[in-house]
Design a protein around this motif. Structure first.
Motif, PDB file in Angstrom:
ATOM      1  N   MET A   1       0.803  -1.143  -0.015  1.00 35.97           N
ATOM      2  CA  MET A   1       0.079   0.089  -0.047  1.00 35.97           C
ATOM      3  C   MET A   1       0.911   1.256   0.167  1.00 35.97           C
ATOM      4  O   MET A   1       1.669   1.371   0.704  1.00 35.97           O
ATOM      5  CB  MET A   1      -0.817  -0.104   1.227  1.00 35.97           C
ATOM      6  N   ASP A   2       0.576   2.104  -0.896  1.00 38.14           N
ATOM      7  CA  ASP A   2       1.453   3.290  -1.048  1.00 38.14           C
ATOM      8  C   ASP A   2       1.012   4.397  -0.052  1.00 38.14           C
ATOM      9  O   ASP A   2      -0.155   4.308   0.288  1.00 38.14           O
ATOM     10  CB  ASP A   2       1.681   3.770  -2.301  1.00 38.14           C
ATOM     11  N   LYS A   3       1.518   5.530   0.068  1.00 38.46           N
ATOM     12  CA  LYS A   3       1.219   6.562   0.687  1.00 38.46           C
ATOM     13  C   LYS A   3      -0.142   7.315   0.331  1.00 38.46           C
ATOM     14  O   LYS A   3      -0.851   7.402   1.309  1.00 38.46           O
ATOM     15  CB  LYS A   3       2.257   7.881   0.582  1.00 38.46           C
ATOM     16  N   ALA A   4      -0.430   7.332  -0.855  1.00 33.93           N
ATOM     17  CA  ALA A   4      -1.862   7.819  -1.266  1.00 33.93           C
ATOM     18  C   ALA A   4      -2.900   6.814  -0.900  1.00 33.93           C
ATOM     19  O   ALA A   4      -3.839   7.266  -0.291  1.00 33.93           O
ATOM     20  CB  ALA A   4      -1.726   8.114  -2.728  1.00 33.93           C
ATOM     21  N   GLN A   5      -2.639   5.553  -1.019  1.00 32.30           N
ATOM     22  CA  GLN A   5      -3.729   4.729  -0.620  1.00 32.30           C
ATOM     23  C   GLN A   5      -3.915   4.687   1.108  1.00 32.30           C
ATOM     24  O   GLN A   5      -5.092   4.757   1.294  1.00 32.30           O
ATOM     25  CB  GLN A   5      -3.370   3.340  -1.190  1.00 32.30           C
ATOM     26  N   LEU A   6      -2.560   4.755   1.654  1.00 33.03           N
ATOM     27  CA  LEU A   6      -2.803   4.912   3.124  1.00 33.03           C
ATOM     28  C   LEU A   6      -3.513   6.143   3.685  1.00 33.03           C
ATOM     29  O   LEU A   6      -4.594   5.933   4.516  1.00 33.03           O
ATOM     30  CB  LEU A   6      -1.519   4.736   3.311  1.00 33.03           C
ATOM     31  N   LEU A   7      -3.205   7.263   3.118  1.00 39.30           N
ATOM     32  CA  LEU A   7      -3.749   8.450   3.493  1.00 39.30           C
ATOM     33  C   LEU A   7      -5.521   8.276   3.088  1.00 39.30           C
ATOM     34  O   LEU A   7      -6.236   8.896   3.667  1.00 39.30           O
ATOM     35  CB  LEU A   7      -3.300   9.715   2.606  1.00 39.30           C
ATOM     36  N   ALA A   8      -5.786   7.778   1.746  1.00 36.47           N
ATOM     37  CA  ALA A   8      -7.094   7.642   1.604  1.00 36.47           C
ATOM     38  C   ALA A   8      -7.960   6.865   2.432  1.00 36.47           C
ATOM     39  O   ALA A   8      -8.944   7.172   3.114  1.00 36.47           O
ATOM     40  CB  ALA A   8      -7.131   7.063   0.167  1.00 36.47           C
ATOM     41  N   ARG A   9      -7.106   5.613   2.716  1.00 34.99           N
ATOM     42  CA  ARG A   9      -8.038   4.758   3.785  1.00 34.99           C
ATOM     43  C   ARG A   9      -7.978   5.583   5.318  1.00 34.99           C
ATOM     44  O   ARG A   9      -9.101   5.397   6.131  1.00 34.99           O
ATOM     45  CB  ARG A   9      -7.148   3.644   3.849  1.00 34.99           C
ATOM     46  N   LEU A  10      -6.934   6.140   5.690  1.00 37.39           N
ATOM     47  CA  LEU A  10      -6.929   6.970   6.844  1.00 37.39           C
ATOM     48  C   LEU A  10      -8.308   7.955   7.033  1.00 37.39           C
ATOM     49  O   LEU A  10      -8.873   7.827   7.824  1.00 37.39           O
ATOM     50  CB  LEU A  10      -5.713   7.485   7.298  1.00 37.39           C
ATOM     51  N   THR A  11      -8.185   8.777   5.799  1.00 38.19           N
ATOM     52  CA  THR A  11      -9.099   9.669   5.640  1.00 38.19           C
ATOM     53  C   THR A  11     -10.672   8.921   5.733  1.00 38.19           C
ATOM     54  O   THR A  11     -11.555   9.625   6.515  1.00 38.19           O
ATOM     55  CB  THR A  11      -9.165  10.383   4.497  1.00 38.19           C
ATOM     56  N   ASP A  12     -10.746   7.936   4.876  1.00 32.11           N
ATOM     57  CA  ASP A  12     -12.241   7.234   5.019  1.00 32.11           C
ATOM     58  C   ASP A  12     -12.566   6.716   6.728  1.00 32.11           C
ATOM     59  O   ASP A  12     -13.636   6.897   6.870  1.00 32.11           O
ATOM     60  CB  ASP A  12     -12.001   5.935   4.043  1.00 32.11           C
TER      61      ASP A  12
END
Length: 66
Positions: A1-12
């Motif tokens: 999982m890259d940073k963008a996906q991790l950030l998107a998941r955290l935001t969700d």
């Protein structure tokens, strides 16, 4: 999982948590409001009965005074 996906998941997850906590707070407020309304209704009923009893006593006193 890259940073963008991790950030998107955290935001969700953050938005989901916020929605749940907001819903829970709204539910607690609704319950408190209902409880307060119920307590006020109980008090109003008690006061009404006190008025009925006072009126009954007044009628009895008036009839005993005659």
């Amino acid at each position: 999982m890259d940073k963008a996906q991790l950030l998107a998941r955290l935001t969700d997850k953050t938005e989901e948590w916020h929605a749940r906590s907001t819903s829970a707070a709204a539910a607690r407020l609704a319950m408190r409001t209902a409880t307060d309304a119920s307590a006020r209704a109980d008090k109003a009923e008690w006061l009404a009965w006190q008025a009925v009893l006072a009126a009954r006593r007044a009628v009895e006193d008036a009839s005993n005074a005659q």
